[in-house]
Design a protein around this motif. Sequence first.
Motif, short mmCIF file in Angstrom:
data_model
loop_
_atom_site.label_atom_id
_atom_site.label_comp_id
_atom_site.label_asym_id
_atom_site.label_seq_id
_atom_site.Cartn_x
_atom_site.Cartn_y
_atom_site.Cartn_z
N TYR A 1 -17.09 9.03 -40.54
CA TYR A 1 -16.43 10.34 -40.49
C TYR A 1 -16.38 10.79 -39.04
O TYR A 1 -17.34 10.58 -38.29
CB TYR A 1 -17.21 11.34 -41.34
CG TYR A 1 -16.56 12.71 -41.43
CD1 TYR A 1 -17.05 13.79 -40.69
CD2 TYR A 1 -15.46 12.91 -42.24
CE1 TYR A 1 -16.46 15.03 -40.75
CE2 TYR A 1 -14.86 14.17 -42.32
CZ TYR A 1 -15.37 15.21 -41.57
OH TYR A 1 -14.77 16.44 -41.64
N TYR A 2 -15.26 11.40 -38.64
CA TYR A 2 -15.05 11.79 -37.25
C TYR A 2 -14.63 13.25 -37.14
O TYR A 2 -13.97 13.78 -38.03
CB TYR A 2 -13.96 10.92 -36.61
CG TYR A 2 -14.28 9.46 -36.60
CD1 TYR A 2 -13.89 8.63 -37.66
CD2 TYR A 2 -14.96 8.88 -35.53
CE1 TYR A 2 -14.19 7.27 -37.65
CE2 TYR A 2 -15.26 7.53 -35.51
CZ TYR A 2 -14.87 6.74 -36.57
OH TYR A 2 -15.17 5.40 -36.56
N SER A 3 -14.96 13.85 -36.03
CA SER A 3 -14.42 15.17 -35.75
C SER A 3 -12.93 15.01 -35.40
O SER A 3 -12.49 13.95 -34.94
CB SER A 3 -15.16 15.82 -34.58
OG SER A 3 -14.89 15.14 -33.37
N GLN B 1 -17.60 3.40 -29.77
CA GLN B 1 -16.55 2.94 -28.88
C GLN B 1 -15.62 4.10 -28.59
O GLN B 1 -15.03 4.66 -29.51
CB GLN B 1 -15.77 1.78 -29.51
CG GLN B 1 -14.64 1.26 -28.65
CD GLN B 1 -15.11 0.61 -27.38
OE1 GLN B 1 -16.06 -0.16 -27.38
NE2 GLN B 1 -14.45 0.93 -26.27
N MET B 2 -15.47 4.44 -27.33
CA MET B 2 -14.68 5.59 -26.93
C MET B 2 -13.50 5.12 -26.09
O MET B 2 -13.70 4.57 -25.00
CB MET B 2 -15.53 6.59 -26.14
CG MET B 2 -16.80 7.02 -26.88
SD MET B 2 -17.71 8.32 -26.02
CE MET B 2 -18.16 7.49 -24.51
N ASN B 3 -12.30 5.29 -26.60
CA ASN B 3 -11.09 4.90 -25.89
C ASN B 3 -10.25 6.12 -25.57
O ASN B 3 -10.46 7.19 -26.12
CB ASN B 3 -10.27 3.94 -26.77
CG ASN B 3 -11.02 2.66 -27.07
OD1 ASN B 3 -11.84 2.18 -26.29
ND2 ASN B 3 -10.74 2.08 -28.24
N ARG C 1 -9.37 7.98 -31.51
CA ARG C 1 -9.74 7.49 -30.17
C ARG C 1 -11.13 6.86 -30.15
O ARG C 1 -11.38 5.92 -29.39
CB ARG C 1 -9.71 8.65 -29.16
CG ARG C 1 -8.38 9.31 -29.02
CD ARG C 1 -8.38 10.33 -27.89
NE ARG C 1 -9.33 11.44 -28.12
CZ ARG C 1 -10.32 11.75 -27.29
NH1 ARG C 1 -10.51 11.06 -26.19
NH2 ARG C 1 -11.12 12.79 -27.58
N PHE C 2 -12.03 7.37 -30.97
CA PHE C 2 -13.41 6.87 -31.02
C PHE C 2 -13.63 6.11 -32.31
O PHE C 2 -13.06 6.43 -33.36
CB PHE C 2 -14.41 8.03 -30.97
CG PHE C 2 -14.49 8.78 -29.67
CD1 PHE C 2 -13.57 8.59 -28.66
CD2 PHE C 2 -15.51 9.70 -29.47
CE1 PHE C 2 -13.65 9.28 -27.46
CE2 PHE C 2 -15.62 10.42 -28.29
CZ PHE C 2 -14.67 10.20 -27.28
N THR C 3 -14.49 5.10 -32.23
CA THR C 3 -14.86 4.32 -33.41
C THR C 3 -16.37 4.15 -33.44
O THR C 3 -16.97 3.73 -32.44
CB THR C 3 -14.20 2.94 -33.40
OG1 THR C 3 -12.78 3.10 -33.33
CG2 THR C 3 -14.55 2.17 -34.67
N PHE D 1 -20.63 18.01 -33.20
CA PHE D 1 -20.60 16.75 -33.96
C PHE D 1 -19.44 15.89 -33.49
O PHE D 1 -18.33 16.39 -33.25
CB PHE D 1 -20.46 17.06 -35.44
CG PHE D 1 -20.12 15.87 -36.28
CD1 PHE D 1 -18.81 15.65 -36.67
CD2 PHE D 1 -21.09 14.96 -36.65
CE1 PHE D 1 -18.47 14.56 -37.45
CE2 PHE D 1 -20.77 13.86 -37.43
CZ PHE D 1 -19.45 13.66 -37.83
N VAL D 2 -19.68 14.59 -33.38
CA VAL D 2 -18.64 13.65 -32.95
C VAL D 2 -18.28 12.68 -34.08
O VAL D 2 -17.11 12.57 -34.45
CB VAL D 2 -19.08 12.86 -31.71
CG1 VAL D 2 -18.05 11.80 -31.34
CG2 VAL D 2 -19.33 13.79 -30.53
N ALA D 3 -19.28 11.98 -34.61
CA ALA D 3 -19.00 10.96 -35.63
C ALA D 3 -20.29 10.62 -36.36
O ALA D 3 -21.38 10.85 -35.85
CB ALA D 3 -18.42 9.70 -34.99
#
Length: 119
Positions: A58-60, A81-83, A66-68, A46-48
């Motif tokens: 909700y995020y892992s 969005q992955m930074n 870093r991710f939105t 799971f990522v988001a």
Amino acid sequence: VQLQASGGGLVQAGGSLRLSCVASGRSFTRYTVGWFRQAPGKEREFVARINYSGSSTYYSDSVKGRFTIHRDNAKNTVYLQMNSLKPEDTAVYLCAADPTAWPLSYSYWGQGTQVTVSS
């Protein structure tokens, strides 16, 4: 609901990518959407996720900060969005949708998009 993920590619560590998950077939606006990833030889992770209105996410722990994840229901699209990408972010990224608020499992899955982060 049919889901189409796109936006993957090859990027250097520290770079950014934006993934898109476009839905078709029926209204997307009442669905929770999640992003997952699967690296070679590893289980899907799971990522988001984002609720139907975009008001709750909700995020892992591995991607938090870093991710939105966000969505544009007028376009039937959810974005990731992955930074500050790291080599360990390399995986096939998949999006999924479900009509329940916080699903334990998702009813609809798209095909993946490959993200490769070089060191």
